[in-house]
Design an enzyme around this catalytic site. Structure first.
Site, PDB file in Angstrom:
ATOM      1  N   ASN A 269       7.082   3.518  19.076  1.00  0.00           N
ATOM      2  CA  ASN A 269       5.805   3.596  18.361  1.00  0.00           C
ATOM      3  C   ASN A 269       5.606   2.477  17.338  1.00  0.00           C
ATOM      4  OD1 ASN A 269       3.428   5.096  17.002  1.00  0.00           O
ATOM      5  ND2 ASN A 269       4.940   4.920  15.349  1.00  0.00           N
TER       6      ASN A 269
ATOM      7  N   ASP B  53      15.148  -0.836  12.207  1.00  0.00           N
ATOM      8  CA  ASP B  53      14.132  -1.892  12.160  1.00  0.00           C
ATOM      9  C   ASP B  53      14.125  -2.514  13.552  1.00  0.00           C
ATOM     10  OD1 ASP B  53      12.712  -4.280  11.978  1.00  0.00           O
ATOM     11  OD2 ASP B  53      13.395  -4.687   9.938  1.00  0.00           O
TER      12      ASP B  53
ATOM     13  N   LYS C 195       0.352  -6.423  23.276  1.00  0.00           N
ATOM     14  CA  LYS C 195       0.259  -5.119  23.946  1.00  0.00           C
ATOM     15  C   LYS C 195       0.123  -5.306  25.465  1.00  0.00           C
ATOM     16  CE  LYS C 195       0.597  -2.361  20.323  1.00  0.00           C
ATOM     17  NZ  LYS C 195       1.753  -1.463  20.103  1.00  0.00           N
TER      18      LYS C 195
ATOM     19  N   SER D 179      -1.978  -0.250  23.206  1.00  0.00           N
ATOM     20  CA  SER D 179      -3.329  -0.176  22.650  1.00  0.00           C
ATOM     21  C   SER D 179      -4.303  -0.382  23.797  1.00  0.00           C
ATOM     22  CB  SER D 179      -3.527  -1.285  21.616  1.00  0.00           C
ATOM     23  OG  SER D 179      -4.902  -1.439  21.317  1.00  0.00           O
TER      24      SER D 179
ATOM     25  N   ILE E 173       0.743   7.623  12.817  1.00  0.00           N
ATOM     26  CA  ILE E 173       0.780   8.274  14.135  1.00  0.00           C
ATOM     27  C   ILE E 173       2.202   8.726  14.487  1.00  0.00           C
ATOM     28  CG2 ILE E 173       0.382   7.933  16.607  1.00  0.00           C
ATOM     29  CD1 ILE E 173      -1.854   5.900  15.823  1.00  0.00           C
TER      30      ILE E 173
ATOM     31  N   THR F 256      -5.737   4.853  10.332  1.00  0.00           N
ATOM     32  CA  THR F 256      -4.406   4.762   9.704  1.00  0.00           C
ATOM     33  C   THR F 256      -4.376   3.524   8.813  1.00  0.00           C
ATOM     34  OG1 THR F 256      -3.400   3.343  11.385  1.00  0.00           O
ATOM     35  CG2 THR F 256      -3.294   5.720  11.785  1.00  0.00           C
TER      36      THR F 256
HETATM   37  N1  LIG Z   1      -4.199   2.956  14.523  1.00  0.00           N
HETATM   38  C1  LIG Z   1      -4.816   2.556  15.617  1.00  0.00           C
HETATM   39  O1  LIG Z   1      -6.057   2.515  15.702  1.00  0.00           O
HETATM   40  C2  LIG Z   1      -4.012   2.179  16.839  1.00  0.00           C
HETATM   41  C3  LIG Z   1      -4.716   1.935  18.030  1.00  0.00           C
HETATM   42  C4  LIG Z   1      -4.005   1.589  19.172  1.00  0.00           C
HETATM   43  C5  LIG Z   1      -2.631   1.482  19.111  1.00  0.00           C
HETATM   44  N2  LIG Z   1      -1.977   1.710  17.928  1.00  0.00           N
HETATM   45  C6  LIG Z   1      -0.516   1.581  17.941  1.00  0.00           C
HETATM   46  O2  LIG Z   1       0.055   2.785  17.462  1.00  0.00           O
HETATM   47  C7  LIG Z   1       1.316   2.511  16.842  1.00  0.00           C
HETATM   48  C8  LIG Z   1       1.343   3.152  15.476  1.00  0.00           C
HETATM   49  O3  LIG Z   1       0.247   2.647  14.740  1.00  0.00           O
HETATM   50  P1  LIG Z   1      -0.216   3.249  13.335  1.00  0.00           P
HETATM   51  O4  LIG Z   1      -1.685   3.195  13.319  1.00  0.00           O
HETATM   52  O5  LIG Z   1       0.484   4.531  13.067  1.00  0.00           O
HETATM   53  O6  LIG Z   1       0.348   2.079  12.373  1.00  0.00           O
HETATM   54  P2  LIG Z   1       0.761   2.087  10.822  1.00  0.00           P
HETATM   55  O7  LIG Z   1      -0.006   3.093  10.061  1.00  0.00           O
HETATM   56  O8  LIG Z   1       0.668   0.657  10.381  1.00  0.00           O
HETATM   57  O9  LIG Z   1       2.310   2.523  10.874  1.00  0.00           O
HETATM   58  C9  LIG Z   1       3.183   1.674  11.556  1.00  0.00           C
HETATM   59  C10 LIG Z   1       4.578   2.244  11.528  1.00  0.00           C
HETATM   60  O10 LIG Z   1       5.428   1.306  12.210  1.00  0.00           O
HETATM   61  C11 LIG Z   1       6.482   0.949  11.340  1.00  0.00           C
HETATM   62  N3  LIG Z   1       6.987  -0.392  11.617  1.00  0.00           N
HETATM   63  C12 LIG Z   1       6.334  -1.572  11.601  1.00  0.00           C
HETATM   64  N4  LIG Z   1       7.186  -2.571  11.892  1.00  0.00           N
HETATM   65  C13 LIG Z   1       8.396  -2.005  12.108  1.00  0.00           C
HETATM   66  C14 LIG Z   1       9.673  -2.497  12.440  1.00  0.00           C
HETATM   67  N5  LIG Z   1       9.921  -3.809  12.585  1.00  0.00           N
HETATM   68  N6  LIG Z   1      10.691  -1.617  12.613  1.00  0.00           N
HETATM   69  C15 LIG Z   1      10.486  -0.297  12.447  1.00  0.00           C
HETATM   70  N7  LIG Z   1       9.313   0.242  12.090  1.00  0.00           N
HETATM   71  C16 LIG Z   1       8.284  -0.626  11.922  1.00  0.00           C
HETATM   72  C17 LIG Z   1       5.922   1.093   9.937  1.00  0.00           C
HETATM   73  O11 LIG Z   1       6.974   1.184   8.997  1.00  0.00           O
HETATM   74  P3  LIG Z   1       6.748   0.820   7.412  1.00  0.00           P
HETATM   75  O12 LIG Z   1       6.186   2.058   6.775  1.00  0.00           O
HETATM   76  O13 LIG Z   1       8.134   0.470   6.965  1.00  0.00           O
HETATM   77  O14 LIG Z   1       5.795  -0.340   7.360  1.00  0.00           O
HETATM   78  C18 LIG Z   1       5.142   2.391  10.115  1.00  0.00           C
HETATM   79  O15 LIG Z   1       6.017   3.493  10.073  1.00  0.00           O
HETATM   80  C19 LIG Z   1       1.449   0.990  16.823  1.00  0.00           C
HETATM   81  O16 LIG Z   1       2.269   0.571  17.906  1.00  0.00           O
HETATM   82  C20 LIG Z   1       0.022   0.502  17.037  1.00  0.00           C
HETATM   83  O17 LIG Z   1      -0.039  -0.762  17.657  1.00  0.00           O
HETATM   84  C21 LIG Z   1      -2.635   2.059  16.806  1.00  0.00           C
END
Ligand SMILES: NC(=O)c1ccc[n+]([C@@H]2O[C@H](COP(=O)([O-])OP(=O)(O)OC[C@H]3O[C@@H](n4cnc5c(N)ncnc54)[C@H](OP(=O)(O)O)[C@@H]3O)[C@@H](O)[C@H]2O)c1
Length: 245
Positions: free
Chosen positions: A86, A59, A167, A140, A13, A198
């Site tokens: 994010n 990070d 969250k 979320s 995202i 994702t």
């Molecule tokens: N997907 C869903 O259904 C959903 C629904 C509601 C909310 N969200 C929220 O949307 C956001 C993005 O989710 P996503 O689905 O895109 O997740 P994702 O595919 O798991 O990607 C997560 C991203 O966050 C990075 N990250 C994790 N820990 C980190 C840290 N300590 N420092 C810097 N970067 C870090 C990861 O980096 P690496 O590549 O290095 O691991 C990756 O770039 C999150 O906050 C999640 O809670 C997602």
């Protein structure tokens, strides 16, 4: 040219939000905790024809990394217009309240809550230099305490002792931050991207990253009359787009 920093933007995202903000003419600082992955993401965007993007190593669970990122960004720009917090982690699928380890809960809070607070505090001075600063905290729908107590809610059974409370805490911080900045041009909002396919959920979500990122971008682009201190969620509230806290 307006500037944006997006944490965790090397994939999913966050990456798509970077692409959409580039399409809107922003200069994007693409946050990644692994600089090589950030550079790969930037290379992909450059190959698509976007020039105004560069990686920033950050990070969010590491104070020294945040400080280094703040110093690096300060060398590049005196103004940050948008911060999108994010980066987030789930902490595993099963999180029973009676047995989830404190180490798991702390790990999730370190990234999803304390990370957001630390990044916000580190970059607030650069944001204050913008005439229209925007902070987008990516929450979320599962952070809604009101809906978690509503048995008719579609995600009622999706409980967990680490991610959901993280969250909810992020939402609480968003309200406190928005209140402190209420008499300024800041807009501070929590945005649920919706249940999205994702890596986060092994691509089980029905939503697309394009639609999810568009929710973040909408809050990033709010005009002077736009809302602040809101919990945006099309998923929780398809009619109003505003979720109960
Ligand atoms: N997907 C869903 O259904 C959903 C629904 C509601 C909310 N969200 C929220 O949307 C956001 C993005 O989710 P996503 O689905 O895109 O997740 P994702 O595919 O798991 O990607 C997560 C991203 O966050 C990075 N990250 C994790 N820990 C980190 C840290 N300590 N420092 C810097 N970067 C870090 C990861 O980096 P690496 O590549 O290095 O691991 C990756 O770039 C999150 O906050 C999640 O809670 C997602």
């Amino acid at each position: 040219m307006k500037t944006v920093l997006i944490t965790g933007a090397n994939r999913s995202i966050g990456f798509e939000a970077a692409r959409q903000l580039l399409q809107n003419g922003y200069y994007v600082y693409l946050g990644s905790r692994d600089l090589a992955k950030g550079q790969q993401a930037v290379d992909q965007l450059k190959a698509e024809g976007f020039a105004q993007v560069e990686p920033i190593e950050i990070d969010v669970a590491d104070g020294a990394s945040i400080a280094a990122a703040r110093a690096a960004l300060g060398q590049k720009t005196p103004v940050l217009d948008v911060l999108i917090n994010n980066a987030g982690i789930l902490g595993g699928m099963e999180q029973p309240a009676t047995s989830t380890s404190l180490s798991t809960i702390k790990e999730v809070f370190d990234t999803n809550v304390f990370g957001v607070i630390a990044v916000t505090q580190a970059f607030i001075d650069l944001l204050r230099q913008s005439p229209a600063p925007r902070i987008v905290n990516v929450t979320s729908g599962l952070g809604s305490l009101t809906l978690h107590n509503d048995p008719s809610w579609k995600y009622y059974a999706v409980k967990g002792a680490a991610y959901q409370p993280s969250k909810a805490a992020l939402n609480a911080y968003t309200i406190m931050l928005a209140y402190e900045l209420r008499d300024t041009p800041f807009k501070v909002n929590a945005v649920d991207p919706g249940y999205t396919a994702t890596d986060f959920n092994h691509h089980s979500g029905p939503g697309s990253v394009q639609d999810a990122a568009a929710c973040l971008v909408k809050a990033a682009l709010l005009g002077p009359d736009g809302p602040t201190s809101q919990f945006f969620s099309d998923d929780n509230a398809p009619e109003t787009g505003i979720s109960p806290w």
